[in-house]
Structures are given as C-alpha cells and as structure tokens.
Design a protein around this motif. Structure first.
Motif, PDB file in Angstrom:
ATOM      1  N   UNK A   1       0.595  -1.201  -0.081  1.00 52.97           N
ATOM      2  CA  UNK A   1       0.111  -0.171   0.096  1.00 52.97           C
ATOM      3  C   UNK A   1       0.674   1.447  -0.042  1.00 52.97           C
ATOM      4  N   UNK A   2       2.048   1.273   0.789  1.00 51.55           N
ATOM      5  CA  UNK A   2       2.776   2.271   0.794  1.00 51.55           C
ATOM      6  C   UNK A   2       4.273   2.060   0.542  1.00 51.55           C
ATOM      7  N   UNK A   3       4.546   1.994  -0.770  1.00 51.63           N
ATOM      8  CA  UNK A   3       5.979   1.341  -0.982  1.00 51.63           C
ATOM      9  C   UNK A   3       7.098   2.140  -0.722  1.00 51.63           C
ATOM     10  N   UNK A   4       6.936   3.639  -0.489  1.00 57.41           N
ATOM     11  CA  UNK A   4       7.939   4.525   0.303  1.00 57.41           C
ATOM     12  C   UNK A   4       8.146   4.043   1.639  1.00 57.41           C
ATOM     13  N   UNK A   5       7.627   3.232   2.233  1.00 56.43           N
ATOM     14  CA  UNK A   5       7.659   3.327   3.686  1.00 56.43           C
ATOM     15  C   UNK A   5       7.205   4.273   4.515  1.00 56.43           C
ATOM     16  N   UNK A   6       6.270   5.133   3.886  1.00 57.13           N
ATOM     17  CA  UNK A   6       5.823   6.208   4.803  1.00 57.13           C
ATOM     18  C   UNK A   6       4.186   6.293   4.351  1.00 57.13           C
ATOM     19  N   UNK A   7       3.450   6.333   5.580  1.00 58.58           N
ATOM     20  CA  UNK A   7       2.008   6.676   5.217  1.00 58.58           C
ATOM     21  C   UNK A   7       1.535   8.017   5.842  1.00 58.58           C
ATOM     22  N   UNK A   8       0.670   8.621   4.955  1.00 58.11           N
ATOM     23  CA  UNK A   8       0.108  10.041   5.494  1.00 58.11           C
ATOM     24  C   UNK A   8      -1.298   9.774   5.742  1.00 58.11           C
ATOM     25  N   UNK A   9      -2.078  10.625   6.475  1.00 62.33           N
ATOM     26  CA  UNK A   9      -3.137  10.574   7.332  1.00 62.33           C
ATOM     27  C   UNK A   9      -4.383   9.703   6.267  1.00 62.33           C
ATOM     28  N   UNK A  10      -4.337  10.293   4.856  1.00 65.57           N
ATOM     29  CA  UNK A  10      -5.615   9.847   4.153  1.00 65.57           C
ATOM     30  C   UNK A  10      -5.177   8.406   3.714  1.00 65.57           C
ATOM     31  N   UNK A  11      -3.772   7.905   3.594  1.00 67.20           N
ATOM     32  CA  UNK A  11      -3.498   6.645   3.196  1.00 67.20           C
ATOM     33  C   UNK A  11      -3.862   5.724   4.336  1.00 67.20           C
ATOM     34  N   UNK A  12      -3.369   6.244   5.530  1.00 67.52           N
ATOM     35  CA  UNK A  12      -3.785   5.541   6.956  1.00 67.52           C
ATOM     36  C   UNK A  12      -5.225   5.171   6.956  1.00 67.52           C
ATOM     37  N   UNK A  13      -6.080   6.182   6.792  1.00 71.70           N
ATOM     38  CA  UNK A  13      -7.507   6.094   6.833  1.00 71.70           C
ATOM     39  C   UNK A  13      -7.987   4.999   5.842  1.00 71.70           C
ATOM     40  N   UNK A  14      -7.512   5.142   4.736  1.00 73.11           N
ATOM     41  CA  UNK A  14      -7.982   4.532   3.533  1.00 73.11           C
ATOM     42  C   UNK A  14      -7.628   2.889   3.850  1.00 73.11           C
ATOM     43  N   UNK A  15      -6.519   2.721   4.431  1.00 73.76           N
ATOM     44  CA  UNK A  15      -6.299   1.375   5.002  1.00 73.76           C
ATOM     45  C   UNK A  15      -6.810   0.729   6.216  1.00 73.76           C
ATOM     46  N   UNK A  16      -7.071   1.812   7.010  1.00 74.55           N
ATOM     47  CA  UNK A  16      -7.695   1.348   8.425  1.00 74.55           C
ATOM     48  C   UNK A  16      -9.083   1.004   8.011  1.00 74.55           C
ATOM     49  N   UNK A  28     -12.027   7.873  13.831  1.00 76.27           N
ATOM     50  CA  UNK A  28     -11.352   7.042  14.863  1.00 76.27           C
ATOM     51  C   UNK A  28      -9.862   6.806  14.227  1.00 76.27           C
ATOM     52  N   UNK A  29      -9.642   6.718  12.785  1.00 73.51           N
ATOM     53  CA  UNK A  29      -8.366   6.573  12.283  1.00 73.51           C
ATOM     54  C   UNK A  29      -7.614   7.612  12.251  1.00 73.51           C
ATOM     55  N   UNK A  30      -8.228   8.800  12.129  1.00 69.42           N
ATOM     56  CA  UNK A  30      -7.409  10.017  12.343  1.00 69.42           C
ATOM     57  C   UNK A  30      -6.818  10.247  13.848  1.00 69.42           C
ATOM     58  N   UNK A  31      -7.872   9.943  14.797  1.00 70.84           N
ATOM     59  CA  UNK A  31      -7.411   9.936  15.970  1.00 70.84           C
ATOM     60  C   UNK A  31      -6.352   8.997  16.512  1.00 70.84           C
ATOM     61  N   UNK A  32      -6.227   7.849  15.844  1.00 76.63           N
ATOM     62  CA  UNK A  32      -5.266   6.905  15.871  1.00 76.63           C
ATOM     63  C   UNK A  32      -3.970   7.321  15.165  1.00 76.63           C
ATOM     64  N   UNK A  33      -4.016   7.999  13.993  1.00 80.58           N
ATOM     65  CA  UNK A  33      -2.988   8.358  13.054  1.00 80.58           C
ATOM     66  C   UNK A  33      -2.246   9.599  13.958  1.00 80.58           C
ATOM     67  N   UNK A  34      -3.002  10.231  14.720  1.00 76.52           N
ATOM     68  CA  UNK A  34      -2.376  11.420  15.399  1.00 76.52           C
ATOM     69  C   UNK A  34      -1.758  10.816  16.661  1.00 76.52           C
TER      70      UNK A  34
END
Length: 144
Positions: A1-16, A28-34
């Motif tokens: 999902x994130x070949x660069x090894x970094x995930x931003x909030x939008x990617x995180x929310x999509x994966x979650x 909730x994913x935003x809270x978790x990301x933060x």
C-alpha cells in the motif's frame, strides 16, 4: 500500500477502513494516526509503526497505559476532557457501524463517557490527568 515506507493520514484512513467495512472508521483513524504521528510531521514510517505496535502489544503495563492516554488526549494538553472522550466514543460507535446501529441508543456514547469519568476522575475536577488514568488503570489490572 505504501511502497515508500511512509503513510500519510489519508492513506492511513483508507487502509484502516478495510478493517471496518461495516462502519465509518474515518474519525477514529484520524485519532489513531495522530497518536502514532508523535512528531506531527503528517506521516508515519513503517519502522516507527512497528515499534509503536510492539509497545502496544508487548510493552509494560505503564507503556500501554501511557499510549492509551495519549490516544484519548486529543489536543495533547495532558488531560482528557469529557468532550475528548465523547469524540472518541462517538468515533468508535461510528466505526462499528451496523454492529451498533440501530440497537445503540443515542445516549449510549455519553453514558460510556460518564461511566469513564466516574471511575477515572478521582478528584472530580472534570478532567482526567495522566496520574489519575494510570492509577485507575493499575487498580483495575491489579484486580484481574
């Protein structure tokens, strides 16, 4: 999902969201990301997420309690307010989606918050500090 090894909030929310397809996990994913993005640079590295997961899964009780407090302290001011906890509770109910609706009563999140504060707010000042949170959690874990 994130070949660069970094995930931003939008990617995180999509994966979650893939883990909770029955509801809306966005808030909730935003809270978790933060909570994961401790340096507030807008991204989480794979290495850091693995290290954090290790603390959550295998850390000491104090490490786990501290991490949970950080998650609930949405504005990172050192205390949890009823408003913060209500935001968390509503996001959990939204995330659970069809598993809570329509059986969930509208007042259920607020009832959970009141119950939380009754147990955690030891000095009844309307906020839960890290010390109160740790003391209350340790009391519960010692009873298990």
């Amino acid at each position: 999902e994130c070949p660069s090894g970094l995930v931003n909030e939008e990617n995180f929310k999509q994966i979650y969201s893939q883990f909770f397809p029955q509801g809306d996990s966005g808030t909730y994913a935003t809270f978790l990301f933060n909570a994961f993005d401790t340096d507030h640079d807008g991204s989480i590295s794979f290495e850091f997420s693995v290290a954090t997961a290790s603390v959550i899964l295998r850390g000491t009780i104090d490490d786990r309690i501290g991490w949970a407090f950080n998650l609930y302290d949405l504005n990172k001011d050192g205390c949890i307010t009823k408003e913060e906890m209500l935001d968390i509770m509503k996001s959990i109910y939204d995330m659970m989606g069809k598993y809570t609706y329509p059986a969930m009563r509208e007042e259920a999140p607020r009832e959970h918050v009141e119950n939380f504060f009754q147990k955690m707010d030891r000095n009844r000042d309307g906020v839960v500090t890290i010390e109160e949170f740790i003391e209350s959690c340790q009391k519960v874990t010692s009873q298990l």
